[in-house]
Scaffold this motif. Structure first.
Motif, PDB file in Angstrom:
ATOM      1  N   SER A 147      -0.437 -14.968  -1.844  1.00  0.00           N
ATOM      2  CA  SER A 147       0.029 -16.333  -2.080  1.00  0.00           C
ATOM      3  C   SER A 147       1.312 -16.300  -2.891  1.00  0.00           C
ATOM      4  O   SER A 147       1.436 -15.512  -3.829  1.00  0.00           O
ATOM      5  CB  SER A 147      -1.060 -17.093  -2.861  1.00  0.00           C
ATOM      6  N   MET A 154       8.539 -15.076  -3.044  1.00  0.00           N
ATOM      7  CA  MET A 154       7.964 -14.831  -1.706  1.00  0.00           C
ATOM      8  C   MET A 154       8.329 -13.443  -1.162  1.00  0.00           C
ATOM      9  O   MET A 154       7.556 -12.858  -0.410  1.00  0.00           O
ATOM     10  CB  MET A 154       8.357 -15.942  -0.722  1.00  0.00           C
ATOM     11  N   MET A 176      -2.707 -11.837   5.642  1.00  0.00           N
ATOM     12  CA  MET A 176      -2.508 -13.291   5.730  1.00  0.00           C
ATOM     13  C   MET A 176      -1.654 -13.734   4.552  1.00  0.00           C
ATOM     14  O   MET A 176      -1.820 -13.238   3.445  1.00  0.00           O
ATOM     15  CB  MET A 176      -3.861 -14.012   5.649  1.00  0.00           C
ATOM     16  N   ILE A 177      -0.762 -14.670   4.808  1.00  0.00           N
ATOM     17  CA  ILE A 177       0.032 -15.199   3.692  1.00  0.00           C
ATOM     18  C   ILE A 177      -0.021 -16.717   3.667  1.00  0.00           C
ATOM     19  O   ILE A 177      -0.318 -17.362   4.671  1.00  0.00           O
ATOM     20  CB  ILE A 177       1.506 -14.721   3.739  1.00  0.00           C
ATOM     21  N   GLY A 178       0.264 -17.271   2.481  1.00  0.00           N
ATOM     22  CA  GLY A 178       0.291 -18.719   2.338  1.00  0.00           C
ATOM     23  C   GLY A 178       1.064 -19.129   1.105  1.00  0.00           C
ATOM     24  O   GLY A 178       1.467 -18.286   0.299  1.00  0.00           O
ATOM     25  N   VAL A 182       6.512 -20.552   2.333  1.00  0.00           N
ATOM     26  CA  VAL A 182       6.425 -19.623   3.468  1.00  0.00           C
ATOM     27  C   VAL A 182       5.917 -20.320   4.724  1.00  0.00           C
ATOM     28  O   VAL A 182       5.369 -21.413   4.671  1.00  0.00           O
ATOM     29  CB  VAL A 182       5.555 -18.378   3.128  1.00  0.00           C
ATOM     30  N   ASN A 183       6.127 -19.664   5.850  1.00  0.00           N
ATOM     31  CA  ASN A 183       5.675 -20.211   7.139  1.00  0.00           C
ATOM     32  C   ASN A 183       5.467 -19.041   8.109  1.00  0.00           C
ATOM     33  O   ASN A 183       5.629 -17.871   7.729  1.00  0.00           O
ATOM     34  CB  ASN A 183       6.704 -21.214   7.696  1.00  0.00           C
ATOM     35  N   GLN A 184       5.124 -19.367   9.360  1.00  0.00           N
ATOM     36  CA  GLN A 184       4.829 -18.298  10.316  1.00  0.00           C
ATOM     37  C   GLN A 184       6.082 -17.460  10.607  1.00  0.00           C
ATOM     38  O   GLN A 184       5.987 -16.243  10.817  1.00  0.00           O
ATOM     39  CB  GLN A 184       4.234 -18.873  11.600  1.00  0.00           C
ATOM     40  N   ALA A 187       6.278 -15.026   7.971  1.00  0.00           N
ATOM     41  CA  ALA A 187       5.209 -14.035   8.164  1.00  0.00           C
ATOM     42  C   ALA A 187       5.634 -12.999   9.206  1.00  0.00           C
ATOM     43  O   ALA A 187       5.471 -11.788   9.006  1.00  0.00           O
ATOM     44  CB  ALA A 187       3.918 -14.728   8.599  1.00  0.00           C
ATOM     45  N   ALA A 192       3.694  -9.705   8.332  1.00  0.00           N
ATOM     46  CA  ALA A 192       2.319 -10.152   8.064  1.00  0.00           C
ATOM     47  C   ALA A 192       1.706 -10.596   9.393  1.00  0.00           C
ATOM     48  O   ALA A 192       2.430 -10.882  10.349  1.00  0.00           O
ATOM     49  CB  ALA A 192       2.323 -11.306   7.066  1.00  0.00           C
ATOM     50  N   TYR A 195       0.209 -16.721   8.977  1.00  0.00           N
ATOM     51  CA  TYR A 195       0.419 -17.694   7.896  1.00  0.00           C
ATOM     52  C   TYR A 195      -0.505 -18.872   8.175  1.00  0.00           C
ATOM     53  O   TYR A 195      -0.656 -19.268   9.342  1.00  0.00           O
ATOM     54  CB  TYR A 195       1.867 -18.186   7.907  1.00  0.00           C
ATOM     55  N   THR A 196      -1.129 -19.421   7.136  1.00  0.00           N
ATOM     56  CA  THR A 196      -1.798 -20.709   7.355  1.00  0.00           C
ATOM     57  C   THR A 196      -1.409 -21.674   6.243  1.00  0.00           C
ATOM     58  O   THR A 196      -1.100 -21.270   5.117  1.00  0.00           O
ATOM     59  CB  THR A 196      -3.346 -20.626   7.446  1.00  0.00           C
TER      60      THR A 196
END
Ligand code: B12
Length: 211
Positions: A147, A154, A176-178, A182-184, A187, A192, A195-196
């Motif tokens: 995170s 980031m 997984m990142i969030g 950040v965004n896909q 990612a 990564a 992203y969610t």
């Protein structure tokens, strides 16, 4: 005023004890724990975040509300846990180096646990080397969740993935990142897996990654 609106106001005002009491009352009334979480506890932090961005409030107001929210979440936690003893998988989660925002990370950890995942939480401001070491020491960890809430922190996610690659550990894990900045696309850029945008979709994504 509905109980959830009242709860949101109490979080905003940082009334810790009243927040705890009202969360209990909401549970007794049979309100869905996820709704209590999202509407009564998280939404006021989002509203304050916007006021903070506009310079209408300052860090102390945010901190006071965040503490009240955390106390409310503690009361709610047992009601979100499914009690499902079957382990869905094991995740290591951390807020990345330089970053002390842990509210979102804690929510992800909590919902993952409630979905049957075992979660190792390294906390906040975590150095990439400490993440690598923890993963090296525990072969059961299948997912790393990172995170970051600051545009300046980031990139520590990228440093962590590079450090994992150097140790030959990257391919053992799903990453997984969030967090707000950040965004896909980011990612994908740092390597990564996913992203969610929120904790509930993090759970769905984790299940999909391991299936
Ligand atoms: C609360 C808060 C704080 C609190 C943090 C308390 C705590 N214990 O976390 C305090 C007051 C300490 C703080 C400090 C600072 N903050 Co602050 N803070 C916020 C605020 C208002 C809300 C963050 C939050 O908790 N949101 C609620 C949670 C539930 O949402 P979330 O974190 O996004 O998490 C969800 C998703 O992102 C996702 N998610 C999160 N993590 C992960 C991880 C994984 C693996 C996955 C899959 C999903 C996922 O799921 C979560 C749950 O649904 C944001 C504004 C905002 N709108 O985001 C600013 C914000 C992040 N802060 C900001 C700033 C500038 C700071 C400070 C630098 C201020 C200062 N001058 O000192 C310091 C930084 C300190 C540091 N080194 O980290 C800026 C960042 C700007 C930028 N572009 O980088 C923001 C965006 C405010 C703004 N608009 O200016 N802050």
């Amino acid at each position: 005023m509905s109980k959830l609106n009242e709860l949101a106001d109490l979080v905003t005002e940082g009334e810790n004890e009243e927040v705890e009491e009202l969360v209990k009352a909401c549970i007794e009334d049979g309100i869905d724990p996820l709704e209590i979480l999202n509407v009564g506890l998280v939404e006021p932090i989002n509203v304050l975040g916007e006021q903070f961005r506009l310079g209408e409030i300052y860090v102390p107001e945010l901190l006071i509300a965040a503490e009240a929210m955390k106390d409310g979440v503690e009361v709610l936690k047992p009601h979100l846990l499914s009690g499902d003893i079957k382990k869905a998988g094991k995740m290591l989660i951390a807020t990345i180096k330089g970053d002390v925002h842990d509210i979102g990370k804690n929510l992800v950890a909590m919902l993952m646990e409630s979905a049957g995942f075992e979660v190792v939480d390294l906390g906040m401001d975590v150095d990439p080397d400490d993440i690598v070491e923890a993963i090296e020491e525990d072969e059961d960890i299948q997912i790393l969740g990172m995170s970051a809430m600051l545009t300046t922190t980031m990139y520590a996610m990228q440093d962590t993935i590079e450090a994992l690659e150097e140790e030959g550990l990257r391919d053992r894990l799903k990453i997984m990142i969030g967090g707000a900045p950040v965004n896909q696309t980011f990612a994908d850029k740092i390597g990564a897996d996913v992203y969610t945008a929120d904790a509930a979709s993090a759970v769905e994504a984790a299940k999909a990654l391991l299936s």
